[in-house]
Write a protein that holds these residues in place. Structure first.
Motif, PDB file in Angstrom:
ATOM      1  N   TYR A 287      43.202  22.098-141.809  1.00 50.37           N
ATOM      2  CA  TYR A 287      44.528  22.273-141.905  1.00 50.37           C
ATOM      3  C   TYR A 287      45.456  22.648-140.814  1.00 50.37           C
ATOM      4  O   TYR A 287      45.377  24.103-141.035  1.00 50.37           O
ATOM      5  CB  TYR A 287      45.141  22.253-143.539  1.00 50.37           C
TER       6      TYR A 287
ATOM      7  N   ARG B 134      49.107  29.153-149.764  1.00 47.84           N
ATOM      8  CA  ARG B 134      49.248  28.486-150.284  1.00 47.84           C
ATOM      9  C   ARG B 134      48.527  27.801-150.267  1.00 47.84           C
ATOM     10  O   ARG B 134      48.072  26.897-151.195  1.00 47.84           O
ATOM     11  CB  ARG B 134      50.801  28.118-150.359  1.00 47.84           C
ATOM     12  N   ILE B 135      48.223  26.572-148.973  1.00 48.56           N
ATOM     13  CA  ILE B 135      46.557  26.225-149.291  1.00 48.56           C
ATOM     14  C   ILE B 135      45.701  26.750-149.558  1.00 48.56           C
ATOM     15  O   ILE B 135      45.031  25.319-149.853  1.00 48.56           O
ATOM     16  CB  ILE B 135      46.985  25.510-147.094  1.00 48.56           C
TER      17      ILE B 135
ATOM     18  N   ALA C 203      53.127  28.653-134.234  1.00 49.66           N
ATOM     19  CA  ALA C 203      54.367  28.578-134.272  1.00 49.66           C
ATOM     20  C   ALA C 203      55.613  29.535-135.662  1.00 49.66           C
ATOM     21  O   ALA C 203      54.492  30.274-136.120  1.00 49.66           O
ATOM     22  CB  ALA C 203      54.482  27.031-135.847  1.00 49.66           C
ATOM     23  N   PRO C 204      55.918  29.519-135.833  1.00 49.94           N
ATOM     24  CA  PRO C 204      56.691  30.595-136.928  1.00 49.94           C
ATOM     25  C   PRO C 204      55.944  30.076-138.147  1.00 49.94           C
ATOM     26  O   PRO C 204      56.431  29.178-138.265  1.00 49.94           O
ATOM     27  CB  PRO C 204      58.023  30.666-136.418  1.00 49.94           C
TER      28      PRO C 204
ATOM     29  N   GLU D 237      45.606  34.602-139.925  1.00 52.56           N
ATOM     30  CA  GLU D 237      46.723  34.401-139.954  1.00 52.56           C
ATOM     31  C   GLU D 237      47.077  35.898-138.626  1.00 52.56           C
ATOM     32  O   GLU D 237      46.383  36.525-138.994  1.00 52.56           O
ATOM     33  CB  GLU D 237      47.449  34.383-141.149  1.00 52.56           C
TER      34      GLU D 237
ATOM     35  N   LEU E  74      56.891  29.104-141.835  1.00 53.05           N
ATOM     36  CA  LEU E  74      57.455  28.192-142.269  1.00 53.05           C
ATOM     37  C   LEU E  74      56.811  27.418-143.275  1.00 53.05           C
ATOM     38  O   LEU E  74      55.191  27.016-142.801  1.00 53.05           O
ATOM     39  CB  LEU E  74      58.489  27.115-141.583  1.00 53.05           C
TER      40      LEU E  74
ATOM     41  N   VAL F 282      54.591  36.960-133.413  1.00 57.86           N
ATOM     42  CA  VAL F 282      53.906  35.458-133.351  1.00 57.86           C
ATOM     43  C   VAL F 282      54.528  34.553-132.558  1.00 57.86           C
ATOM     44  O   VAL F 282      53.707  33.726-132.453  1.00 57.86           O
ATOM     45  CB  VAL F 282      53.789  34.563-135.030  1.00 57.86           C
TER      46      VAL F 282
ATOM     47  N   GLY G 286      44.336  37.443-137.209  1.00 54.95           N
ATOM     48  CA  GLY G 286      44.072  37.505-136.094  1.00 54.95           C
ATOM     49  C   GLY G 286      44.814  35.879-135.348  1.00 54.95           C
ATOM     50  O   GLY G 286      45.061  35.549-135.950  1.00 54.95           O
TER      51      GLY G 286
ATOM     52  N   TRP H  65      43.506  30.843-131.369  1.00 53.85           N
ATOM     53  CA  TRP H  65      42.778  30.393-130.118  1.00 53.85           C
ATOM     54  C   TRP H  65      41.935  31.422-129.747  1.00 53.85           C
ATOM     55  O   TRP H  65      41.766  30.873-129.134  1.00 53.85           O
ATOM     56  CB  TRP H  65      44.478  30.705-129.257  1.00 53.85           C
TER      57      TRP H  65
ATOM     58  N   THR I 104      54.468  24.548-145.763  1.00 57.16           N
ATOM     59  CA  THR I 104      54.509  23.706-146.504  1.00 57.16           C
ATOM     60  C   THR I 104      54.948  23.651-147.739  1.00 57.16           C
ATOM     61  O   THR I 104      55.122  24.609-148.548  1.00 57.16           O
ATOM     62  CB  THR I 104      52.562  23.407-146.286  1.00 57.16           C
TER      63      THR I 104
ATOM     64  N   GLY J 265      46.475  29.724-138.902  1.00 58.43           N
ATOM     65  CA  GLY J 265      47.675  29.796-139.355  1.00 58.43           C
ATOM     66  C   GLY J 265      47.981  29.532-140.479  1.00 58.43           C
ATOM     67  O   GLY J 265      48.835  29.152-141.172  1.00 58.43           O
ATOM     68  N   SER J 266      47.466  30.648-141.362  1.00 58.36           N
ATOM     69  CA  SER J 266      47.017  30.083-142.624  1.00 58.36           C
ATOM     70  C   SER J 266      48.462  30.675-143.751  1.00 58.36           C
ATOM     71  O   SER J 266      48.719  30.329-144.889  1.00 58.36           O
ATOM     72  CB  SER J 266      46.046  30.911-143.261  1.00 58.36           C
ATOM     73  N   GLY J 267      49.831  31.179-142.962  1.00 61.84           N
ATOM     74  CA  GLY J 267      50.994  32.068-143.813  1.00 61.84           C
ATOM     75  C   GLY J 267      50.750  32.416-145.246  1.00 61.84           C
ATOM     76  O   GLY J 267      49.776  33.302-145.219  1.00 61.84           O
TER      77      GLY J 267
HETATM   78  C1  LIG Z   1      54.478  26.921-139.701  1.00 62.24           C
HETATM   79  S1  LIG Z   1      53.327  28.106-139.993  1.00 62.24           S
HETATM   80  C2  LIG Z   1      52.850  27.116-141.427  1.00 62.24           C
HETATM   81  C3  LIG Z   1      52.104  28.839-142.188  1.00 62.24           C
HETATM   82  C4  LIG Z   1      51.115  27.175-143.202  1.00 62.24           C
HETATM   83  N1  LIG Z   1      50.245  26.754-142.778  1.00 62.24           N
HETATM   84  C5  LIG Z   1      52.072  26.312-144.497  1.00 62.24           C
HETATM   85  O1  LIG Z   1      51.573  25.359-144.142  1.00 62.24           O
HETATM   86  O2  LIG Z   1      52.555  26.871-145.604  1.00 62.24           O
HETATM   87  C6  LIG Z   1      52.706  28.362-139.268  1.00 62.24           C
HETATM   88  C7  LIG Z   1      51.632  29.755-139.286  1.00 62.24           C
HETATM   89  O3  LIG Z   1      50.999  29.789-138.742  1.00 62.24           O
HETATM   90  C8  LIG Z   1      51.419  31.329-138.201  1.00 62.24           C
HETATM   91  N2  LIG Z   1      49.892  31.794-136.112  1.00 62.24           N
HETATM   92  C9  LIG Z   1      51.371  31.283-135.492  1.00 62.24           C
HETATM   93  N3  LIG Z   1      50.037  31.290-134.641  1.00 62.24           N
HETATM   94  C10 LIG Z   1      49.484  31.685-134.721  1.00 62.24           C
HETATM   95  C11 LIG Z   1      48.234  32.126-134.264  1.00 62.24           C
HETATM   96  N4  LIG Z   1      47.752  32.505-132.760  1.00 62.24           N
HETATM   97  N5  LIG Z   1      46.700  32.488-134.636  1.00 62.24           N
HETATM   98  C12 LIG Z   1      47.268  32.678-136.066  1.00 62.24           C
HETATM   99  N6  LIG Z   1      48.142  32.857-136.757  1.00 62.24           N
HETATM  100  C13 LIG Z   1      48.855  32.146-136.089  1.00 62.24           C
HETATM  101  C14 LIG Z   1      52.570  32.051-138.281  1.00 62.24           C
HETATM  102  O4  LIG Z   1      52.399  33.592-138.373  1.00 62.24           O
HETATM  103  C15 LIG Z   1      52.652  31.315-139.308  1.00 62.24           C
HETATM  104  O5  LIG Z   1      52.553  31.248-140.823  1.00 62.24           O
END
Ligand SMILES: C[S@@+](CC[C@H](N)C(=O)[O-])C[C@H]1O[C@@H](n2cnc3c(N)ncnc32)[C@H](O)[C@@H]1O
Length: 171
Positions: free
Chosen positions: A112, A57-58, A23-24, A73, A26, A18, A98, A101, A28, A52-54
Motif C-alpha cells: 500500500y 493506521r493502515i 511525500a509529506p 517510515e 498526510l 522527508v 528508514g 528507496w 489516509t 511510508g507508513s505514517g
Molecule cells: C502521504 S503520507 C502517507 C502516510 C500513510 N501511508 C497513510 O496513508 O496514512 C507519506 C508518508 O511517507 C513518508 N515518507 C516519505 N518519503 C519516504 C521515504 N523515502 N522513506 C520512508 N518514508 C517516507 C512520510 O514521512 C509520510 O509519513
C-alpha cells in the motif's frame, strides 16, 4: 520557554526534510483505509508492506484482519508514534525506520502506498526488479504511468504484478 520553540522547530524540520525523499505526511482517511484493505483482499497470515507508513493506521487495520504488516517510515517521530500505537499488535506489525528507496522489498503479498505522482514510475521499477512473488498494489490518489489498474475505488487504484520464476535460457 525557549526549549518549546526548539522542540517545535525540530519537529517541524523532521516533518519537512522527508519531502526531499518522498511525500509529506498526510494520512489516509479511515474510510479509504478499509476500502484499500478490501481491494487488496489479503488473507490472515499473508503480508502487507506499506512504503511510508505514517502513523501506522493502515498497519493496524491490516493487523486487525490477522495480516502481517511491515511499514517503512523516514520520519522518526512517526516511527515512534506508530510503534507505540501498534504495541498491542506487535506480533504482527514491524515498523522500520528508514528510506524505503534504500531497502529491498520484503517478501510480501500486497503493498500500500500514498506517494506523489512523481514517484510512481520509480515505484513501478522497484516492484518489477525486487518482487519475489506475485504482488497486489494499492495506490491512493496516484496512478502507475502506462500500467492498467484492475480496479478503482474512491481514488484507490489496484494493480497486479505477476512475477514468474526466473527464465532460464535454452541453447
Ligand atoms: C502521504 S503520507 C502517507 C502516510 C500513510 N501511508 C497513510 O496513508 O496514512 C507519506 C508518508 O511517507 C513518508 N515518507 C516519505 N518519503 C519516504 C521515504 N523515502 N522513506 C520512508 N518514508 C517516507 C512520510 O514521512 C509520510 O509519513
Amino acid at each position: 520557554m525557549n526549549w518549546l520553540y526548539i522542540v517545535g522547530l525540530i519537529v517541524f524540520l523532521l516533518f519537512s526534510f522527508v519531502t526531499l525523499f518522498g511525500a509529506p505526511f498526510l494520512p489516509t482517511l479511515n474510510a479509504q483505509t478499509t476500502e484499500a484493505l478490501d481491494l487488496l483482499d489479503l488473507k490472515p497470515g499473508q503480508t502487507l508492506t506499506e512504503l511510508g507508513s505514517g502513523d501506522g493506521r493502515i498497519l493496524r487495520a491490516a493487523a486487525r484482519r490477522g495480516i502481517y504488516a511491515i511499514g517503512y517510515e523516514l520520519n522518526p517521530v512517526l516511527v515512534i508514534w506508530s510503534r507505540l500505537a501498534s504495541w498491542r499488535y506487535r506480533r504482527l506489525i514491524t515498523v522500520h525506520w528508514g528510506n524505503y528507496w534504500r531497502h529491498s522489498l520484503p517478501l510480501t503479498d500486497g503493498i500500500y502506498v500514498f506517494l506523489l505522482q512523481s514517484y510512481m514510475k520509480k515505484l513501478d521499477t522497484k516492484i518489477i526488479q525486487e518482487a519475489k512473488k506475485p504482488i497486489k498494489l494499492v495506490s491512493y490518489a496516484f496512478q502507475i504511468p502506462n500500467k492498467k489498474h484492475s480496479k478503482l475505488l474512491n481514488g484507490l487504484y489496484l494493480y497486479s504484478y505477476k512475477i514468474g520464476p526466473p527464465k532460464t535460457k535454452i541453447g
